[in-house]
Scaffold this motif. Structure first.
Motif, PDB file in Angstrom:
ATOM      1  N   LEU A 130       0.823  -1.204   0.000  1.00  0.00           N
ATOM      2  CA  LEU A 130       0.000   0.000   0.000  1.00  0.00           C
ATOM      3  C   LEU A 130       0.855   1.251   0.000  1.00  0.00           C
ATOM      4  O   LEU A 130       0.537   2.238  -0.686  1.00  0.00           O
ATOM      5  CB  LEU A 130      -0.929  -0.017   1.220  1.00  0.00           C
ATOM      6  N   SER A 131       1.951   1.224   0.742  1.00  0.00           N
ATOM      7  CA  SER A 131       2.851   2.373   0.758  1.00  0.00           C
ATOM      8  C   SER A 131       3.461   2.618  -0.619  1.00  0.00           C
ATOM      9  O   SER A 131       3.515   3.759  -1.099  1.00  0.00           O
ATOM     10  CB  SER A 131       3.957   2.145   1.788  1.00  0.00           C
ATOM     11  N   GLY A 132       3.934   1.556  -1.270  1.00  0.00           N
ATOM     12  CA  GLY A 132       4.491   1.716  -2.617  1.00  0.00           C
ATOM     13  C   GLY A 132       3.456   2.165  -3.640  1.00  0.00           C
ATOM     14  O   GLY A 132       3.741   2.988  -4.513  1.00  0.00           O
ATOM     15  N   TYR A 133       2.250   1.632  -3.526  1.00  0.00           N
ATOM     16  CA  TYR A 133       1.180   2.014  -4.457  1.00  0.00           C
ATOM     17  C   TYR A 133       0.813   3.493  -4.299  1.00  0.00           C
ATOM     18  O   TYR A 133       0.670   4.221  -5.293  1.00  0.00           O
ATOM     19  CB  TYR A 133      -0.025   1.124  -4.209  1.00  0.00           C
ATOM     20  N   LEU A 134       0.693   3.960  -3.070  1.00  0.00           N
ATOM     21  CA  LEU A 134       0.381   5.372  -2.839  1.00  0.00           C
ATOM     22  C   LEU A 134       1.527   6.272  -3.286  1.00  0.00           C
ATOM     23  O   LEU A 134       1.291   7.387  -3.790  1.00  0.00           O
ATOM     24  CB  LEU A 134       0.077   5.599  -1.360  1.00  0.00           C
ATOM     25  N   TYR A 135       2.758   5.809  -3.122  1.00  0.00           N
ATOM     26  CA  TYR A 135       3.905   6.607  -3.569  1.00  0.00           C
ATOM     27  C   TYR A 135       3.917   6.761  -5.082  1.00  0.00           C
ATOM     28  O   TYR A 135       4.199   7.843  -5.613  1.00  0.00           O
ATOM     29  CB  TYR A 135       5.197   5.949  -3.084  1.00  0.00           C
ATOM     30  N   LEU A 136       3.603   5.691  -5.812  1.00  0.00           N
ATOM     31  CA  LEU A 136       3.544   5.783  -7.274  1.00  0.00           C
ATOM     32  C   LEU A 136       2.377   6.662  -7.728  1.00  0.00           C
ATOM     33  O   LEU A 136       2.496   7.395  -8.725  1.00  0.00           O
ATOM     34  CB  LEU A 136       3.427   4.383  -7.876  1.00  0.00           C
ATOM     35  N   LEU A 137       1.258   6.598  -7.025  1.00  0.00           N
ATOM     36  CA  LEU A 137       0.152   7.496  -7.350  1.00  0.00           C
ATOM     37  C   LEU A 137       0.540   8.956  -7.121  1.00  0.00           C
ATOM     38  O   LEU A 137       0.139   9.845  -7.886  1.00  0.00           O
ATOM     39  CB  LEU A 137      -1.074   7.143  -6.508  1.00  0.00           C
ATOM     40  N   ALA A 138       1.320   9.204  -6.076  1.00  0.00           N
ATOM     41  CA  ALA A 138       1.776  10.575  -5.826  1.00  0.00           C
ATOM     42  C   ALA A 138       2.742  11.047  -6.906  1.00  0.00           C
ATOM     43  O   ALA A 138       2.735  12.233  -7.273  1.00  0.00           O
ATOM     44  CB  ALA A 138       2.434  10.660  -4.447  1.00  0.00           C
ATOM     45  N   LEU A 139       3.562  10.141  -7.428  1.00  0.00           N
ATOM     46  CA  LEU A 139       4.515  10.518  -8.473  1.00  0.00           C
ATOM     47  C   LEU A 139       3.827  10.950  -9.762  1.00  0.00           C
ATOM     48  O   LEU A 139       4.431  11.658 -10.579  1.00  0.00           O
ATOM     49  CB  LEU A 139       5.455   9.347  -8.768  1.00  0.00           C
ATOM     50  N   ARG A 140       2.602  10.532  -9.983  1.00  0.00           N
ATOM     51  CA  ARG A 140       1.875  10.934 -11.185  1.00  0.00           C
ATOM     52  C   ARG A 140       1.414  12.383 -11.112  1.00  0.00           C
ATOM     53  O   ARG A 140       1.035  12.958 -12.136  1.00  0.00           O
ATOM     54  CB  ARG A 140       0.667  10.018 -11.394  1.00  0.00           C
ATOM     55  N   ARG A 141       1.442  12.997  -9.923  1.00  0.00           N
ATOM     56  CA  ARG A 141       0.915  14.346  -9.750  1.00  0.00           C
ATOM     57  C   ARG A 141       1.945  15.352  -9.267  1.00  0.00           C
ATOM     58  O   ARG A 141       1.773  16.547  -9.472  1.00  0.00           O
ATOM     59  CB  ARG A 141      -0.272  14.321  -8.766  1.00  0.00           C
ATOM     60  N   ILE A 142       2.999  14.899  -8.592  1.00  0.00           N
ATOM     61  CA  ILE A 142       4.027  15.820  -8.109  1.00  0.00           C
ATOM     62  C   ILE A 142       5.390  15.323  -8.570  1.00  0.00           C
ATOM     63  O   ILE A 142       5.520  14.200  -9.092  1.00  0.00           O
ATOM     64  CB  ILE A 142       4.000  15.942  -6.563  1.00  0.00           C
ATOM     65  N   SER A 143       6.399  16.144  -8.390  1.00  0.00           N
ATOM     66  CA  SER A 143       7.743  15.789  -8.841  1.00  0.00           C
ATOM     67  C   SER A 143       8.367  14.768  -7.898  1.00  0.00           C
ATOM     68  O   SER A 143       7.913  14.554  -6.772  1.00  0.00           O
ATOM     69  CB  SER A 143       8.619  17.040  -8.915  1.00  0.00           C
ATOM     70  N   ALA A 144       9.450  14.159  -8.359  1.00  0.00           N
ATOM     71  CA  ALA A 144      10.127  13.149  -7.547  1.00  0.00           C
ATOM     72  C   ALA A 144      10.775  13.766  -6.316  1.00  0.00           C
ATOM     73  O   ALA A 144      10.807  13.150  -5.250  1.00  0.00           O
ATOM     74  CB  ALA A 144      11.175  12.431  -8.394  1.00  0.00           C
ATOM     75  N   GLY A 145      11.309  14.989  -6.445  1.00  0.00           N
ATOM     76  CA  GLY A 145      11.896  15.658  -5.288  1.00  0.00           C
ATOM     77  C   GLY A 145      10.875  15.947  -4.204  1.00  0.00           C
ATOM     78  O   GLY A 145      11.143  15.747  -3.009  1.00  0.00           O
ATOM     79  N   ASP A 146       9.689  16.410  -4.601  1.00  0.00           N
ATOM     80  CA  ASP A 146       8.633  16.670  -3.620  1.00  0.00           C
ATOM     81  C   ASP A 146       8.162  15.378  -2.957  1.00  0.00           C
ATOM     82  O   ASP A 146       7.919  15.331  -1.738  1.00  0.00           O
ATOM     83  CB  ASP A 146       7.454  17.367  -4.290  1.00  0.00           C
ATOM     84  N   ALA A 147       8.031  14.311  -3.743  1.00  0.00           N
ATOM     85  CA  ALA A 147       7.583  13.034  -3.177  1.00  0.00           C
ATOM     86  C   ALA A 147       8.604  12.473  -2.186  1.00  0.00           C
ATOM     87  O   ALA A 147       8.234  11.952  -1.124  1.00  0.00           O
ATOM     88  CB  ALA A 147       7.333  12.030  -4.298  1.00  0.00           C
ATOM     89  N   SER A 148       9.897  12.611  -2.499  1.00  0.00           N
ATOM     90  CA  SER A 148      10.925  12.136  -1.575  1.00  0.00           C
ATOM     91  C   SER A 148      10.951  12.961  -0.299  1.00  0.00           C
ATOM     92  O   SER A 148      11.157  12.421   0.798  1.00  0.00           O
ATOM     93  CB  SER A 148      12.296  12.176  -2.256  1.00  0.00           C
TER      94      SER A 148
END
Length: 393
Positions: A130-148
């Motif tokens: 679930l954590s990985g799935y939500l992280y990939l969903l976040a990557l579709r909307r924000i940049s990788a730096g913001d997600a990290s």
């Protein structure tokens, strides 16, 4: 003379041995610190590369759950890699099954079977997927730096959950770190306005960080302190759960056209394999790196992944210019992350040292040291003088 000389020789030998031991301990500490920094840089590069591959794969193949399932299955290799390293450095050789049974005691208390292993690892597998799935969903909307940067806030959630659920010690510095992390999240959400699409990405990133924190707290409750053997067994069982239990979810999402791709569409297997390999390297460095380096220094790799991902976004992905609000938010989150890495009792020691410095305690210590040195010199003279008189008479 022989009786007087013998203790002196023993004292000199003891002082030389203590100096050698101190030098060896210093070299060992320096080597461990250097290895920790190198592994931290490796963690940052592995996470930045995996995140970039994930973002590139999502642009060509929008199936985040399938990608999460694919990467999670690679975790089966964690225990074989750990066993290989353990065998090379172990004094006594042990069969893989016996060592696996020894490290999997927190999952299976009775006779070990595949069913019991899957049952014990299922909650961890659900949380990690679930954590990985939500992280990939976040990557579709924000940049990788913001997600990290948002994912680094998981340390703040770990402290709060451990304080509430595990009754950890309350620390004022970590409360300040939690406040800084929450402030950075709000600033990140405010960067494009609260009505933009990025607010959804920030919310998904926070959900991923919270799920990661739940996984870490559950691991601490079941295992205790992070041990390389137990961590490798758990991740291998999580990979087995992903292969056996989560496959039906991929099929269900495909049949309901939630994650559907036509048979003629080419799947970017090369990018996905690179992403899975880098995630596996990340898990190896984080889980098994504590055997040779300090875990706190390895944990700085997640903090270093923020500038690494930002650089990849700017130079490779041709992302939009970085705003000052995002830079400030990342700095605030980074400051909170560093405060959370401080050991327990650090604030009390620092306050005592500052209080002693403010009260002039260092002057008193120096005066006490001078007086003690003078007393030792006087006693030495007092002891040597009768010996000289006796020799002359």
């Amino acid at each position: 003379m022989a009786e007087d000389g013998q203790p002196r020789m023993k004292t000199e030998e003891c002082s030389e041995d203590s100096q050698v031991c101190y030098a060896c301990c210093s070299l060992r500490a320096i080597r461990r610190a250097v290895l920790g920094l190198l592994l931290g840089c490796g963690v940052a590069l592995a996470w930045a590369g995996a995140t970039h591959c994930a973002k590139q794969s999502l642009g060509q193949f929008p199936a985040p759950f399938f990608m999460t399932w694919f990467c999670g299955a690679w975790n089966i290799l964690l225990f074989p890699l750990y066993y290989l390293g353990h065998t090379l450095g172990a004094v006594e050789w042990q069969w893989p099954k016996a060592h696996f049974r020894q490290c999997s005691g927190f999952l299976v208390a009775e006779d070990m079977t595949v069913r019991r292993l899957l049952k014990g690892a299922a909650p961890f597998s659900v949380l990690l997927s679930l954590s990985g799935y939500l992280y990939l969903l976040a990557l579709r909307r924000i940049s990788a730096g913001d997600a990290s940067a948002i994912l680094c806030c998981s340390q703040a959630f770990v402290f709060l959950l451990s304080w509430i659920g595990l009754k950890d010690r309350f620390m004022g510095v970590r409360i300040v770190a939690v406040i800084l992390s929450i402030t950075g999240i709000v600033m990140m959400a405010y960067a494009d306005g609260f009505h933009s699409d990025s607010i959804t990405g920030v919310a998904l990133g926070v959900s991923s960080a919270l799920t990661t924190a739940l996984y870490k707290v559950l691991f601490r409750k079941r295992v205790g302190e992070v041990q390389p053997g137990e961590a490798s067994v758990l991740l291998s069982c999580v990979g087995l759960c992903s292969c056996v239990l989560h496959s039906w979810a991929c099929v269900l999402l495909y049949l309901t056209h939630v994650e559907y791709w036509p048979p003629t569409q080419s799947i970017p297997w090369d990018t996905m394999c690179m992403m899975a390999t880098l995630f596996l390297v990340f898990n190896v460095l984080v889980s098994l790196g504590s055997m040779i380096a300090s875990p706190a220094l390895i944990s700085t790799g997640m903090l270093l992944s923020i500038p690494a991902n930002t650089a990849v976004d700017f130079y490779v992905s041709a992302a939009r210019p970085i705003s000052q609000v995002r830079v400030s938010a990342a700095c605030v989150i980074g400051a909170g992350y560093l405060l959370l890495l401080l050991p327990e009792g650090w604030d009390d020691s620092a306050f005592r040292w500052i209080d002693g410095l403010w009260r002039g305690g260092w002057q008193a210590d120096s005066e006490v040291g001078d007086e003690a040195g003078a007393d030792i010199g006087a006693n030495a003279k007092h002891k040597t003088k009768p010996a000289g008189i006796a020799a002359l008479t």
